[in-house]
Design an enzyme around this catalytic site. Structure first.
Site, PDB file in Angstrom:
ATOM      1  N   GLU A   1      -4.106  -6.747   6.954  1.00 48.48           N
ATOM      2  CA  GLU A   1      -4.794  -5.497   6.650  1.00 48.48           C
ATOM      3  C   GLU A   1      -5.350  -4.817   7.893  1.00 48.48           C
ATOM      4  O   GLU A   1      -5.417  -3.586   7.969  1.00 48.48           O
ATOM      5  CB  GLU A   1      -5.905  -5.760   5.631  1.00 48.48           C
ATOM      6  CG  GLU A   1      -5.409  -6.078   4.230  1.00 48.48           C
ATOM      7  CD  GLU A   1      -4.820  -7.474   4.110  1.00 48.48           C
ATOM      8  OE1 GLU A   1      -4.064  -7.720   3.152  1.00 48.48           O
ATOM      9  OE2 GLU A   1      -5.132  -8.322   4.983  1.00 48.48           O
TER      10      GLU A   1
ATOM     11  N   HIS B   1      -9.046 -11.056  -6.178  1.00 52.40           N
ATOM     12  CA  HIS B   1      -8.199 -10.027  -6.760  1.00 52.40           C
ATOM     13  C   HIS B   1      -8.939  -9.097  -7.714  1.00 52.40           C
ATOM     14  O   HIS B   1      -8.343  -8.156  -8.234  1.00 52.40           O
ATOM     15  CB  HIS B   1      -7.028 -10.669  -7.510  1.00 52.40           C
ATOM     16  CG  HIS B   1      -6.030 -11.333  -6.620  1.00 52.40           C
ATOM     17  ND1 HIS B   1      -6.335 -12.444  -5.875  1.00 52.40           N
ATOM     18  CD2 HIS B   1      -4.734 -11.043  -6.351  1.00 52.40           C
ATOM     19  CE1 HIS B   1      -5.265 -12.813  -5.187  1.00 52.40           C
ATOM     20  NE2 HIS B   1      -4.288 -11.979  -5.447  1.00 52.40           N
TER      21      HIS B   1
END
Length: 326
Positions: A63, A132
């Protein structure tokens, strides 16, 4: 309770990205598996085939490199729209967002205005595992130079995305995962927002104001419809948490005299605390009772089998409203 049928969040975002790619040759997409796969939730499905691998780019599983590349692209005049696969995966990119993207304009004395959008699937309700199902919007909402949006409908997501790519500064858009493919939603008033960053009153009421945002807006609306006509609840969908449209919230509280803030992120040092403090400072005289916050306690998001014990549901919202209005 009446419901309406509309395009899901994913479909609206895909259509908007398609339009933006067609309209602006500077715009490109960047993220893990967004090209060949179409993203984990298929939000970018079909875009690589239509616009090519140079404008819909599969990134490394890192990321920090996604946002780092995007900062450089924005400085060179491109308009990158990044996707982070899940909210809990955003942490490696915090440095690039906070120390780089948010400060570039000031570092260059306002001579550059880089447009950069980071899309983040967020929140629970779909049985996601660790990392998540988090709701970290407050993490970036307090950072000067970063705008943070949290749409609850495809229509709002499209409007926010169109505005974000023109802003000339970084925008983080949190996209509720459980709304990506949901079509049937509680009815809401069609009154438009006053501006691209304004909150929207999605249900008019007289007894109590609920300020909320993101996916849990649907639970709030369901609770409000279920309580009527015993309690007439006004619902304010904030849409953005940075900047916060406190003027709309204050006008609503002036009419109802009560405020409940509901959100999916943890309660401590969250968006609800900021709203409560602002209403206490600017709207205390209108209040008929204390401001209440309804949000999960400060702890990590549990595994899927225990998600219902963590998340705020319709019944909890109804109970809190009744406590405040009895």
């Amino acid at each position: 309770m009446s419901t309406v049928r509309s395009a899901g969040l994913a479909e609206a975002i895909n259509a908007t990205l398609t339009d933006l790619l067609e309209e602006d040759p500077r715009l490109l997409l960047l993220g893990e598996d967004i090209g060949r796969l179409g993203g984990v939730f298929r939000v970018t499905r079909g875009l690589r085939e239509r616009f090519g691998e140079h404008r819909v780019r599969d990134a490394l599983l890192a990321e920090s490199t996604i946002v780092g590349q995007a900062v450089g692209m924005a400085l060179s005049g491109l308009v990158p729209v990044c996707e982070i696969q899940f909210d809990g995966f955003t942490y490696p990119a915090v440095n690039q967002l906070v120390t780089q993207a948010a400060r570039i304009g000031g570092r260059w004395n306002g001579q550059v205005s880089p447009s950069l959008v980071v899309r983040i699937p967020t929140a629970g309700g779909f049985r996601g595992i660790e990392h998540h199902s988090e709701s970290n919007e407050a993490l970036f909402a307090r950072v000067p130079g970063i705008s943070v949006a949290c749409p609850s409908t495809g229509e709002d997501a499209a409007q926010i995305l169109r505005y974000a790519v023109t802003l000339g500064s970084p925008v983080v858009m949190y996209e509720p995962i459980r709304l990506y493919w949901r079509r049937d939603t509680p009815a809401r008033d069609p009154e438009p927002a006053r501006s691209p960053t304004a909150a929207r009153i999605v249900r008019r009421g007289t007894d109590l104001t609920v300020a909320t945002f993101g996916a849990i807006t649907l639970e709030v609306l369901e609770a409000a419809h279920a309580l009527a006509p015993e309690v007439d609840v006004e619902v304010v969908d904030l849409r953005w948490v940075a900047p916060l449209d406190m003027d709309t919230v204050l006008r609503s509280v002036a009419r109802t005299g009560r405020l409940l803030v509901v959100h999916e992120g943890s309660k401590d040092v969250g968006i609800g605390a900021e709203i409560a403090a602002s209403v206490a400072e600017r709207g205390f005289d209108a209040l008929r009772g204390p401001v209440h916050r309804l949000a999960p306690e400060r702890r990590a998001k549990p595994p899927a089998d225990f998600e219902s014990d963590y998340m705020i549901g319709v019944q909890e919202i109804k109970d809190e409203v009744l406590v405040m209005t009895k």
